[in-house]
Design a protein around this motif. Structure first.
Motif, PDB file in Angstrom:
ATOM      1  N   ASN A 184       0.845  -1.195   0.000  1.00 25.18           N
ATOM      2  CA  ASN A 184       0.000   0.000   0.000  1.00 25.18           C
ATOM      3  C   ASN A 184       0.887   1.255   0.000  1.00 25.18           C
ATOM      4  N   PRO A 185       0.764   2.125  -1.021  1.00 28.01           N
ATOM      5  CA  PRO A 185       1.663   3.286  -1.119  1.00 28.01           C
ATOM      6  C   PRO A 185       1.526   4.272   0.038  1.00 28.01           C
ATOM      7  N   TYR A 186       0.370   4.244   0.749  1.00 27.18           N
ATOM      8  CA  TYR A 186       0.152   5.175   1.856  1.00 27.18           C
ATOM      9  C   TYR A 186       0.608   4.604   3.200  1.00 27.18           C
ATOM     10  N   ILE A 187       0.856   3.279   3.242  1.00 22.52           N
ATOM     11  CA  ILE A 187       1.226   2.645   4.518  1.00 22.52           C
ATOM     12  C   ILE A 187       2.586   1.950   4.432  1.00 22.52           C
ATOM     13  N   TYR A 188       2.782   1.120   3.407  1.00 21.20           N
ATOM     14  CA  TYR A 188       4.026   0.345   3.297  1.00 21.20           C
ATOM     15  C   TYR A 188       4.477   0.349   1.830  1.00 21.20           C
ATOM     16  N   ASN A 189       5.081   1.431   1.419  1.00 14.46           N
ATOM     17  CA  ASN A 189       5.501   1.567   0.018  1.00 14.46           C
ATOM     18  C   ASN A 189       6.944   1.073  -0.155  1.00 14.46           C
ATOM     19  N   LYS A 190       7.142  -0.213   0.203  1.00 17.07           N
ATOM     20  CA  LYS A 190       8.462  -0.831   0.085  1.00 17.07           C
ATOM     21  C   LYS A 190       8.354  -2.117  -0.728  1.00 17.07           C
ATOM     22  N   LYS A 191       9.515  -2.607  -1.176  1.00 19.16           N
ATOM     23  CA  LYS A 191       9.538  -3.853  -1.938  1.00 19.16           C
ATOM     24  C   LYS A 191       9.242  -5.047  -1.022  1.00 19.16           C
ATOM     25  N   ILE A 192       8.449  -5.980  -1.552  1.00 18.28           N
ATOM     26  CA  ILE A 192       8.165  -7.234  -0.849  1.00 18.28           C
ATOM     27  C   ILE A 192       8.572  -8.365  -1.786  1.00 18.28           C
TER      28      ILE A 192
END
Length: 686
Positions: A184-192
């Motif tokens: 989610n770009p507003y909460i967890y905008n990191k690579k998974i």
């Protein structure tokens, strides 16, 4: 070997109104192509959210099919002791087969020589399929971005394509497939990192804060709304289309309660509901008496620490929009509603066919004929057509175009118009997508029909009818609406006559051109009637034949025939009844058909003749009543003729020298045929 497959396409925000449609089309195309190429799977999971489309298939494998070549007969290919002879070995050599690949089928006296297809690399096959589908994904107008040659619904940022632990390497949209996705770009905008498809759903949920399954996300939103509303002892009407759109806007939904200023409750509730639902994607809340309250629900895509700040922002926006609506509504009420009529000449209906004042005048003429047939007050009908477009000049409709009709109803009501009139103004714009969207009363239905017919006729006159997939003016939808209103609301109308009148009300044309336009419009309506009944599940060939045999002008009559025929086709004794009719029809072809004379009872002496006369008289009365009820009951009555008809033809001689007796007996049979044809056109089945 069995595999797990995963595809996720990460994009910029997808259009919320058609997200479900996009996801469904993409999934269906992938599955269809996989099946065509013998790629089989056990389970599927579909993913759709504002920034990602995806599909996961489990237990996927390639089905290797054996290719068979028919060999020679066992009579020639086998020795007496059952071993292969030289003829069989010649086939073996021809196809380069091993002995294990030969299958003997002795009961059919043939040998089938088989060989397996070469092994296919499933990774390469999937790569080709996905590339072809994504590079040619035709659904809506596609976008082009950067230097990318391929187009898609929105710019693509990331693609993950896995088969078990392996990446299927593919370059498309100038992007290489990877095993990394984004949350989610507003909460967890990191690579998974996704190591295999099985861990995808759990990782994107726990790490990425994304509920990627559309149905689960929608159910969560719905349940959370109900829980919040129950706490304040309220009620909600959650519309399916609004719920789907809200679900398409969020990935991690947070349900919030807010309120607007109490003074806005005085505005017509439709205005408030429209602003809440369509402009801000909020859910209005009602009290236990089903009256609108100042409370509403909005859905956030984030869960900040200070939720009060988000709530205040939403309330501010809603109050501003409602303040505008209140201002426009009050201003409109200061003016006399019907005075907008003559100002309609300033609004162009279409530059080639005039303005809305001219259109409204046509509606007033067209509505008179249909109103007379349907026992509608003519004054009310003309008045409703007169006022039907006046709300297009109001400030509220100028600001909120979707309020046309609804605004007209309120202003006509304030103008002390009759209820039938202001209801017709409101309902004549109804889109008729389903039976729930149809106008509710006859005047509303008739105003809606003439408005739609005038649109249809006008577009055909200026040669703007649908061509191929293009339908810029929604004429297919309009025509289906006309058909639904006529059939569902039982409106008596001569389509042939009303279209002809409508054409003549436009700028005069040459006679030949008018005739051609008239034919084209009726043919177009006929095609839509066929489409309408096919979608309802009726057999295409039967509906087509009925339309060929009957004029399109009377849709209620055609509807009656189609329903009767459908009921008959599902009747278990249909073949017996068809047999009776065939026998009657064949007899009447060979004998004189006296239609215009009555039966002479004095000439009836045989008990077989008396039986036929008695049954005919009895069933005539019964069928009149039964045809007003379920048609199948009338059809069942026809079986009564089975035995008497057989006995009659066996024992009674028609070709007597006495012409009067002969004609009398022919009339007896002819009257039975008339009873059959009153119920259904049995000529369809002979």
């Amino acid at each position: 070997m069995k595999y797990n497959f995963l595809l996720e396409i990460g994009t910029e925000e997808l259009p919320s109104k058609i997200l479900c449609d996009i996801s469904e089309k993409l999934t269906n195309r992938i599955i269809l192509k996989f099946k065509e190429k013998n790629i089989i799977f056990k389970k599927k999971k579909i993913f759709a959210s504002p920034r990602r489309l995806g599909i996961q298939l489990t237990e996927l494998y390639y089905l290797h099919k054996k290719k068979f070549n028919t060999g020679p007969s066992t009579e020639y290919a086998l020795n007496k002791n059952g071993t292969l002879n030289s003829i069989a070995y010649a086939w073996i050599k021809k196809y380069n087969l091993k002995k294990k690949q030969i299958i003997y089928i002795k009961n059919k006296k043939k040998i089938f020589l088989s060989y397996k297809l070469k092994k296919i690399k499933i990774q390469i096959l999937i790569k080709k399929i996905i590339k072809k589908i994504l590079s040619k994904f035709y659904l809506i107008k596609l976008m082009k971005w950067g230097h990318c040659k391929e187009r898609f619904i929105r710019p693509v940022k990331n693609i993950i394509l896995l088969l078990n632990k392996n990446i299927i390497k593919l370059n498309i949209f100038q992007i290489n497939t990877k095993r990394e996705i984004y949350g989610n770009p507003y909460i967890y905008n990191k690579k998974i990192t996704i190591n295999n498809p099985a861990e995808y759903t759990e990782k994107i949920l726990k790490l990425g804060q994304v509920i990627n399954n559309f149905k689960k996300r929608r159910n969560k939103i719905k349940n959370d709304i109900i829980n919040i509303v129950n706490k304040i002892e309220g009620k909600v009407k959650i519309k399916k289309n609004i719920l789907n759109e809200i679900t398409s806007l969020v990935e991690w939904p947070k349900i919030c309660l807010a309120k607007f200023k109490k003074k806005f409750i005085r505005i017509p509730k439709e205005f408030v509901i429209h602003i809440l639902e369509n402009f801000q994607k909020c859910i209005p809340i009602y009290n236990q008496l089903k009256k609108l309250t100042k409370y509403f629900i909005f859905i956030s895509n984030i869960q900040p620490k200070n939720m009060h700040f988000i709530t205040a922002g939403n309330q501010k926006v809603i109050n501003a929009r409602l303040n505008d609506a209140n201002f426009f509504y009050k201003n409109d009420l200061k003016k006399i509603f019907e005075k907008n009529y003559f100002k309609l000449k300033n609004i162009i209906f279409h530059k080639k066919i005039g303005n809305l004042l001219e259109k409204t005048k046509r509606l007033q003429i067209l509505i008179i004929t249909i109103s007379k047939k349907n026992m509608i007050n003519i004054k009310y009908a003309i008045r409703s057509a007169y006022l039907s477009k006046c709300d297009l000049l109001t400030q509220i409709v100028t600001e909120f175009p979707e309020m046309k009709g609804i605004a007209g109803m309120y202003y006509a009501k304030k103008n002390k118009e009759k209820k039938e009139i202001y209801t017709a103004i409101k309902e004549h714009y109804k889109p008729c997508f389903s039976n729930d969207n149809l106008p509710k009363n006859n005047l509303s239905s008739i105003l809606s029909i003439v408005d739609k017919i005038d649109n249809l006729t006008g577009m055909f006159i200026i040669n703007k009818q649908p061509k191929g997939k293009n339908d810029l003016f929604g004429l297919r939808r309009i025509t289906i609406g006309i058909i639904k209103i006529i059939i569902q609301n039982k409106i008596k109308i001569n389509l042939n006559k009303i279209v002809k009148t409508n054409i003549n009300l436009y700028t005069p044309k040459k006679k030949n051109k008018k005739k051609k336009i008239h034919e084209n419009i009726l043919k177009f309506i006929e095609n839509k009637v066929l489409e309408y009944y096919i979608k309802l599940g009726y057999k295409k060939n039967i509906v087509y034949f009925i339309l060929l045999q009957n004029s399109i002008k009377n849709l209620l009559f055609i509807n009656k025939i189609i329903i009767n025929t459908h009921d008959f086709l599902n009747y278990k004794h249909k073949n017996s009844i068809i047999k009776i009719y065939k026998r009657i029809n064949n007899f009447l072809k060979k004998n004189e058909n006296i239609k215009n004379k009555n039966i002479n009872i004095k000439l009836i002496h045989h008990k077989e003749e008396k039986k036929i006369l008695y049954l005919t008289t009895k069933i005539k009365k019964k069928i009149k009543i039964l045809l007003k009820q379920k048609k199948i009951k009338a059809i069942k009555q026809l079986l009564i003729f089975k035995k008497p008809i057989n006995i009659f033809f066996k024992k009674i001689t028609i070709n007597k020298k006495n012409t009067y007796k002969k004609n009398n007996r022919i009339l007896l049979i002819y009257n039975i045929k008339k009873i059959f044809l009153k119920i259904i056109n049995f000529n369809l089945f002979i």
